[in-house]
Write a protein that holds these residues in place. Sequence first.
Motif, PDB file in Angstrom:
ATOM      1  N   TYR A   3       0.856  -1.190   0.000  1.00 46.77           N
ATOM      2  CA  TYR A   3       0.000   0.000   0.000  1.00 46.77           C
ATOM      3  C   TYR A   3       0.884   1.230   0.000  1.00 46.77           C
ATOM      4  N   SER A   4       0.677   2.099  -0.965  1.00 48.04           N
ATOM      5  CA  SER A   4       1.463   3.325  -1.062  1.00 48.04           C
ATOM      6  C   SER A   4       0.804   4.431  -0.246  1.00 48.04           C
ATOM      7  N   LYS A   5       1.596   5.120   0.524  1.00 43.30           N
ATOM      8  CA  LYS A   5       1.090   6.254   1.300  1.00 43.30           C
ATOM      9  C   LYS A   5       1.530   7.579   0.687  1.00 43.30           C
ATOM     10  N   ALA A   6       1.938   7.532  -0.588  1.00 43.85           N
ATOM     11  CA  ALA A   6       2.413   8.732  -1.262  1.00 43.85           C
ATOM     12  C   ALA A   6       1.364   9.833  -1.273  1.00 43.85           C
ATOM     13  N   GLN A   7       0.090   9.471  -1.293  1.00 42.06           N
ATOM     14  CA  GLN A   7      -0.963  10.488  -1.336  1.00 42.06           C
ATOM     15  C   GLN A   7      -1.018  11.325  -0.063  1.00 42.06           C
ATOM     16  N   HIS A   8      -0.331  10.898   0.973  1.00 40.08           N
ATOM     17  CA  HIS A   8      -0.314  11.637   2.236  1.00 40.08           C
ATOM     18  C   HIS A   8       0.769  12.722   2.274  1.00 40.08           C
TER      19      HIS A   8
END
Length: 100
Positions: A3-8
Motif C-alpha cells: 500500500y502506497s502512502k504517497a498520497q499523504h
Amino acid sequence: MAYSKAQHFEDRDVMAARYAKALSHPARIAILRLLNKQSSCYCGDLVNDLPIAQATVSQHLKELKDAGLIDGEITPPKVRYCINRENFEQARLYFKDLFM
C-alpha cells in the motif's frame, strides 16, 4: 499487497522523490549530463560515450523517461532522446529548495 502512502505527502515531495529515484545510478547522471550538452541524441551515440552495454543504456533511458526527465521521439529505426526541459528545471528547483 503493498500500500502506497504517497498520497499523504505534498505533490512536490512525491515528485522530488520520483526524480531522486531516477537519478540514483551514476549511469543515469552521466546520460543526463550528455543529453544536457546537446539538443538530442540517439541511443547508439550514448553507448559510444558510456562504458556500458547498449541494453543497459536502454534500461537507464527507460527509467529516466518514466520519471519524465527525458523524452524519446521515435524516428524509425531509432529513438532520439532529449532532456524534458520543463521537468528538468522542476527537478532542479525541488532539489535546490531541499538543500537550502
